[in-house]
Design a protein around this motif. Sequence first.
Motif, PDB file in Angstrom:
ATOM      1  N   GLY A  93       4.958   3.448  13.435  1.00  0.00           N
ATOM      2  CA  GLY A  93       4.168   2.337  12.906  1.00  0.00           C
ATOM      3  C   GLY A  93       2.680   2.475  13.151  1.00  0.00           C
ATOM      4  N   SER A  94       2.279   3.155  14.232  1.00  0.00           N
ATOM      5  CA  SER A  94       0.854   3.331  14.504  1.00  0.00           C
ATOM      6  C   SER A  94       0.195   4.235  13.472  1.00  0.00           C
ATOM      7  CB  SER A  94       0.644   3.907  15.913  1.00  0.00           C
ATOM      8  OG  SER A  94       1.220   5.205  16.012  1.00  0.00           O
ATOM      9  N   ARG A  95       1.019   4.981  12.709  1.00  0.00           N
ATOM     10  CA  ARG A  95       0.482   5.846  11.649  1.00  0.00           C
ATOM     11  C   ARG A  95       0.528   5.160  10.282  1.00  0.00           C
ATOM     12  NH1 ARG A  95       4.088   9.386  14.410  1.00  0.00           N
ATOM     13  NH2 ARG A  95       2.991  10.838  15.778  1.00  0.00           N
ATOM     14  N   GLY A  96       0.939   3.916  10.258  1.00  0.00           N
ATOM     15  CA  GLY A  96       0.960   3.189   8.999  1.00  0.00           C
ATOM     16  C   GLY A  96       2.323   3.045   8.370  1.00  0.00           C
ATOM     17  N   TYR A  97       3.359   3.609   8.992  1.00  0.00           N
ATOM     18  CA  TYR A  97       4.709   3.488   8.447  1.00  0.00           C
ATOM     19  C   TYR A  97       5.221   2.052   8.600  1.00  0.00           C
ATOM     20  CZ  TYR A  97       5.466   8.653   8.755  1.00  0.00           C
ATOM     21  OH  TYR A  97       5.413  10.010   8.625  1.00  0.00           O
ATOM     22  N   GLY A  98       6.220   1.714   7.778  1.00  0.00           N
ATOM     23  CA  GLY A  98       7.068   0.555   8.032  1.00  0.00           C
ATOM     24  C   GLY A  98       6.500  -0.814   7.775  1.00  0.00           C
ATOM     25  N   ARG A  99       5.420  -0.922   6.986  1.00  0.00           N
ATOM     26  CA  ARG A  99       4.930  -2.256   6.643  1.00  0.00           C
ATOM     27  C   ARG A  99       5.858  -2.873   5.593  1.00  0.00           C
ATOM     28  NH1 ARG A  99       2.224   0.075  10.611  1.00  0.00           N
ATOM     29  NH2 ARG A  99       0.361  -1.077  11.213  1.00  0.00           N
ATOM     30  N   ILE A 100       6.187  -4.140   5.794  1.00  0.00           N
ATOM     31  CA  ILE A 100       7.125  -4.815   4.880  1.00  0.00           C
ATOM     32  C   ILE A 100       6.601  -6.198   4.525  1.00  0.00           C
ATOM     33  CG2 ILE A 100       9.132  -3.603   5.852  1.00  0.00           C
ATOM     34  CD1 ILE A 100       9.801  -6.344   7.248  1.00  0.00           C
ATOM     35  N   SER A 101       7.217  -6.805   3.527  1.00  0.00           N
ATOM     36  CA  SER A 101       6.915  -8.190   3.173  1.00  0.00           C
ATOM     37  C   SER A 101       8.194  -8.873   2.710  1.00  0.00           C
ATOM     38  CB  SER A 101       5.843  -8.259   2.073  1.00  0.00           C
ATOM     39  OG  SER A 101       6.309  -7.644   0.884  1.00  0.00           O
ATOM     40  N   PHE A 102       8.218 -10.192   2.812  1.00  0.00           N
ATOM     41  CA  PHE A 102       9.343 -10.999   2.353  1.00  0.00           C
ATOM     42  C   PHE A 102       8.907 -11.827   1.154  1.00  0.00           C
ATOM     43  CE2 PHE A 102      10.186 -10.360   6.888  1.00  0.00           C
ATOM     44  CZ  PHE A 102      11.505  -9.923   6.863  1.00  0.00           C
ATOM     45  N   ALA A 103       9.828 -12.055   0.229  1.00  0.00           N
ATOM     46  CA  ALA A 103       9.532 -12.887  -0.933  1.00  0.00           C
ATOM     47  C   ALA A 103      10.774 -13.672  -1.331  1.00  0.00           C
ATOM     48  CB  ALA A 103       9.055 -12.020  -2.104  1.00  0.00           C
ATOM     49  N   ASP A 104      10.519 -14.795  -2.008  1.00  0.00           N
ATOM     50  CA  ASP A 104      11.589 -15.619  -2.591  1.00  0.00           C
ATOM     51  C   ASP A 104      12.621 -16.063  -1.552  1.00  0.00           C
ATOM     52  OD1 ASP A 104      10.408 -15.173  -5.117  1.00  0.00           O
ATOM     53  OD2 ASP A 104      11.522 -13.304  -5.344  1.00  0.00           O
ATOM     54  N   LEU A 105      12.152 -16.417  -0.351  1.00  0.00           N
ATOM     55  CA  LEU A 105      13.070 -16.881   0.688  1.00  0.00           C
ATOM     56  C   LEU A 105      13.598 -18.267   0.332  1.00  0.00           C
ATOM     57  CD1 LEU A 105      11.424 -15.812   4.079  1.00  0.00           C
ATOM     58  CD2 LEU A 105      13.506 -14.915   3.035  1.00  0.00           C
ATOM     59  N   THR A 106      14.899 -18.404   0.323  1.00  0.00           N
ATOM     60  CA  THR A 106      15.529 -19.700   0.042  1.00  0.00           C
ATOM     61  C   THR A 106      16.524 -20.030   1.148  1.00  0.00           C
ATOM     62  OG1 THR A 106      17.298 -18.676  -1.279  1.00  0.00           O
ATOM     63  CG2 THR A 106      15.306 -19.381  -2.446  1.00  0.00           C
ATOM     64  N   LEU A 107      16.803 -21.307   1.302  1.00  0.00           N
ATOM     65  CA  LEU A 107      17.760 -21.782   2.306  1.00  0.00           C
ATOM     66  C   LEU A 107      18.867 -22.546   1.587  1.00  0.00           C
ATOM     67  CD1 LEU A 107      16.861 -23.614   5.640  1.00  0.00           C
ATOM     68  CD2 LEU A 107      18.754 -24.342   4.203  1.00  0.00           C
TER      69      LEU A 107
END
Length: 232
Positions: free
Chosen positions: A196-210
């Motif tokens: 991760g310190s080299r920039g790997y593994g960035r993520i995001s979440f979208a359309d979260l529903t319950l």
Amino acid sequence: MEGNQAVLKGKAIFSGTLTVETGLHIGAGSDFAPIGAVDSTFVRDTLTHVPIIPGSSLKGKMRTLLAKKSATGYILHSIDQDNDVIARLFGMAGKNKVQPARLQFYDLFMTEDSKELFSQLDTDTYMGEIKAENVINRLSGAANPRFIERVPAGAQFAFKLVYNLETDDPQELQEDLKTLKEGLELITYDYLGGHGSRGYGRISFADLTLKGIGMPADQESKLVSLWEGIDA
């Protein structure tokens, strides 16, 4: 040993999409890599060989980030010293206390759209890319190359998480959902997997529903309103 079993009042199912923003590497583990081969492969579904994200990776990262956020000193405390909210969300199995986890994480599988897209691309490996890395010896300047397999940026995975509703206490429920939302947000500003310190593994979440399961409609509505009203 102290136990803490609670009555199950229903389940809250969180669903959404996790998008890989930068190449992701969660290692499958390998004891041997021939010369010229990939040194570290990512974990795949045994049946289909499609990349997956283990639920354990998401759970472990989220718990660690929340523990760091709540720590009072420079050195992170041991897991059996996690605060009450983290303990009841993620579970506790200490010498003097057993706390079943209220959160149930699922392995994340690629969405059908992503599988169709990446199966048609000319990638380095099946639905994967190879990132060449060099470790430089500071004294000699010699380079030691290695090859890391990554899930390419843009890949999307179906996210699913279950919260066991075990309380009628509005303050406790508020604490649980707020901490969960904080954990999800913290991961988006950190990383999953390795390097991760080299920039790997960035993520995001979208359309979260319950969605509520096994509870009255009015209880489900209250949960949804509470979740949507929380600022992480």
